[in-house]
Design an enzyme around this catalytic site. Structure first.
Site, PDB file in Angstrom:
ATOM      1  N   GLY A  11       0.710  -1.178  -0.026  1.00 44.91           N
ATOM      2  CA  GLY A  11      -0.135  -0.011  -0.021  1.00 44.91           C
ATOM      3  C   GLY A  11       0.812   1.214   0.091  1.00 44.91           C
ATOM      4  O   GLY A  11       0.598   2.310  -0.429  1.00 44.91           O
ATOM      5  N   LYS A 267       2.457 -12.359   4.226  1.00 43.49           N
ATOM      6  CA  LYS A 267       3.739 -12.086   3.272  1.00 43.49           C
ATOM      7  C   LYS A 267       4.626 -13.357   3.783  1.00 43.49           C
ATOM      8  O   LYS A 267       5.228 -13.755   2.882  1.00 43.49           O
ATOM      9  CB  LYS A 267       4.537 -10.979   3.677  1.00 43.49           C
ATOM     10  CG  LYS A 267       3.548  -9.798   3.289  1.00 43.49           C
ATOM     11  CD  LYS A 267       4.300  -8.483   3.566  1.00 43.49           C
ATOM     12  CE  LYS A 267       3.374  -7.213   3.780  1.00 43.49           C
ATOM     13  NZ  LYS A 267       2.173  -7.063   2.881  1.00 43.49           N
TER      14      LYS A 267
HETATM   15  P1  ADP Z   1       1.407  -3.914   2.648  1.00 42.33           P
HETATM   16  O1  ADP Z   1       0.411  -2.836   2.022  1.00 42.33           O
HETATM   17  O2  ADP Z   1       2.604  -3.835   2.211  1.00 42.33           O
HETATM   18  O3  ADP Z   1       0.599  -5.388   2.409  1.00 42.33           O
HETATM   19  P2  ADP Z   1       0.658  -4.215   5.561  1.00 42.33           P
HETATM   20  O4  ADP Z   1       0.332  -3.016   6.357  1.00 42.33           O
HETATM   21  O5  ADP Z   1      -0.549  -5.290   5.214  1.00 42.33           O
HETATM   22  O6  ADP Z   1       1.381  -3.534   4.224  1.00 42.33           O
HETATM   23  O7  ADP Z   1       1.893  -5.154   6.066  1.00 42.33           O
HETATM   24  C1  ADP Z   1       3.246  -4.419   6.453  1.00 42.33           C
HETATM   25  C2  ADP Z   1       3.257  -4.154   7.809  1.00 42.33           C
HETATM   26  O8  ADP Z   1       3.225  -5.194   8.912  1.00 42.33           O
HETATM   27  C3  ADP Z   1       4.441  -3.524   8.172  1.00 42.33           C
HETATM   28  O9  ADP Z   1       4.569  -2.282   7.820  1.00 42.33           O
HETATM   29  C4  ADP Z   1       4.707  -3.729   9.820  1.00 42.33           C
HETATM   30  O10 ADP Z   1       4.048  -2.453  10.380  1.00 42.33           O
HETATM   31  C5  ADP Z   1       3.619  -4.983   9.947  1.00 42.33           C
HETATM   32  N1  ADP Z   1       4.234  -5.897  10.831  1.00 42.33           N
HETATM   33  C6  ADP Z   1       3.434  -7.039  11.485  1.00 42.33           C
HETATM   34  N2  ADP Z   1       4.324  -7.745  11.946  1.00 42.33           N
HETATM   35  C7  ADP Z   1       5.357  -7.365  11.523  1.00 42.33           C
HETATM   36  C8  ADP Z   1       6.739  -8.477  11.841  1.00 42.33           C
HETATM   37  N3  ADP Z   1       6.734  -9.332  12.635  1.00 42.33           N
HETATM   38  N4  ADP Z   1       7.861  -7.741  11.364  1.00 42.33           N
HETATM   39  C9  ADP Z   1       7.755  -6.898  10.457  1.00 42.33           C
HETATM   40  N5  ADP Z   1       6.687  -5.895  10.243  1.00 42.33           N
HETATM   41  C10 ADP Z   1       5.346  -6.293  10.793  1.00 42.33           C
HETATM   42 MG    MG Z   2      -1.103  -6.120   3.175  1.00 46.13          MG
END
Ligand code: ADP
Ligand code: MG
Length: 305
Positions: A11, A267
């Site tokens: 995002g 992810k």
């Molecule tokens: P995207 O839009 O890239 O899919 P998301 O917000 O869905 O982004 O997922 C990425 C976010 O997940 C990171 O920015 C971080 O804040 C969060 N996150 C949750 N758990 C973890 C973790 N174990 N290590 C790193 N980031 C994490």
């Molecule tokens: Mg996401």
């Protein structure tokens, strides 16, 4: 060595409004074209949460009926429009000449997927309980209360099974073209004989990118998000950033609950699935700014067998 790479943009690569997106993708294009310039074959996937949300909301308010799969197709169109123009411009500015195109992509889901029994993804406007009950009775939509903020429509998030346009993507990248595809995880469709029927659902873009990466026999699945690496004990004092991790180790960490469902967990799950799917396949989770160094093995979290 030339690699075939599927890059899934998060995002933060697209922003929250059309104007913000048009500006932001110019920066997003730089590391993407760095990879193309290094000779890699690149396929770009992306999310569409805020974008499809806006489109759906606009039609809700206008009272013009627009089914949700069509909203998804529209989001692929305008996100692709911005991305392909920004990438094209960056390519031209370096004296390169790769054609760039967006493919409207459908992704097959199973109508027996248990997600259809339990819709979880809120979309569209907030309503009072009374309005929500009326809408549910008139349309058959499932309406759920959303964290004390009112009632919203919810749709299921089934698992992707296959990408319908995989051979098109394959041909184009094989011919040296840059392809933007599986936008927003793809438009979910159900097979009915030879027909494909759009369904009101959302597919996680990390899972859809993984399925595509397998289908086009990619070497690398790169998931670009807001963090440079994946962490254990994320946000806690004993936070530990991960560099190179085996599938077995990652599975252990998943079981221990280190990754937030709905953000980092998909992810990591997608990365593990890709690394397991064939020899020499590596997944990389890192941020846009670190993509180049990530491929060179200098940063990011690498997951392989
Ligand atoms: P995207 O839009 O890239 O899919 P998301 O917000 O869905 O982004 O997922 C990425 C976010 O997940 C990171 O920015 C971080 O804040 C969060 N996150 C949750 N758990 C973890 C973790 N174990 N290590 C790193 N980031 C994490
Ligand atoms: Mg996401």
């Amino acid at each position: 060595m030339k690699k075939r790479i599927v890059v899934a943009l998060g995002g933060n690569a697209l922003g929250n409004s059309a104007e913000e997106q048009r500006q932001l993708v110019r920066q997003t294009a730089v590391p993407i074209v760095d990879m193309i310039e290094e000779g890699h074959e690149l396929v770009i996937a992306h999310g569409n949460g805020p974008q499809v949300g806006m489109i759906n909301l606009a039609f809700d308010k206008s009272q013009v009926a627009m089914p949700f799969p069509e909203c998804g197709a529209m989001s692929q169109g305008y996100i692709g429009f911005h991305l392909q123009n920004a990438i094209r411009e960056e390519i031209k500015s370096r004296g390169m000449n790769h054609p760039v195109a967006t493919i409207i992509t459908q992704v097959v889901v199973d109508k027996e997927d248990p997600a259809f029994q339990n819709p979880t993804k809120p979309i569209g406007a907030f309503y009072s309980q009374e309005e929500a009950e009326k809408i549910a009775a008139e349309t058959g939509f499932v309406m759920k209360e959303d964290a004390g903020r009112g009632y919203r429509r919810v749709v299921p998030s089934p698992r992707p099974i296959e990408v319908v346009e995989d051979r098109t993507v394959n041909s184009l990248i094989g011919a040296g073209q840059v392809v933007i595809t599986v936008g927003g995880g793809g438009i979910p469709v159900i097979r009915d004989g030879i027909r494909l029927e759009g369904v009101a659902a959302v597919i996680d873009k990390d899972f859809a990118s993984e399925v595509l990466a397998e289908m086009i026999d990619a070497d690398f699945l790169i998931i670009l998000t807001a963090v440079e690496k994946v962490a254990l004990n994320f946000g806690k004092p004993d936070e530990k950033w991960l560099d190179k991790v085996s599938v077995a180790e990652m599975e252990q960490y998943m079981e221990e609950g280190h990754f937030a469902p709905g953000s980092m967990l998909p992810k990591v799950e997608a990365s593990v699935a890709f690394a397991k799917s064939g020899p020499g396949r590596t997944a990389l989770i890192t941020s846009l700014e670190n993509a180049k160094d990530g491929i060179a093995g200098k940063t990011g979290t690498h997951i392989s067998l």
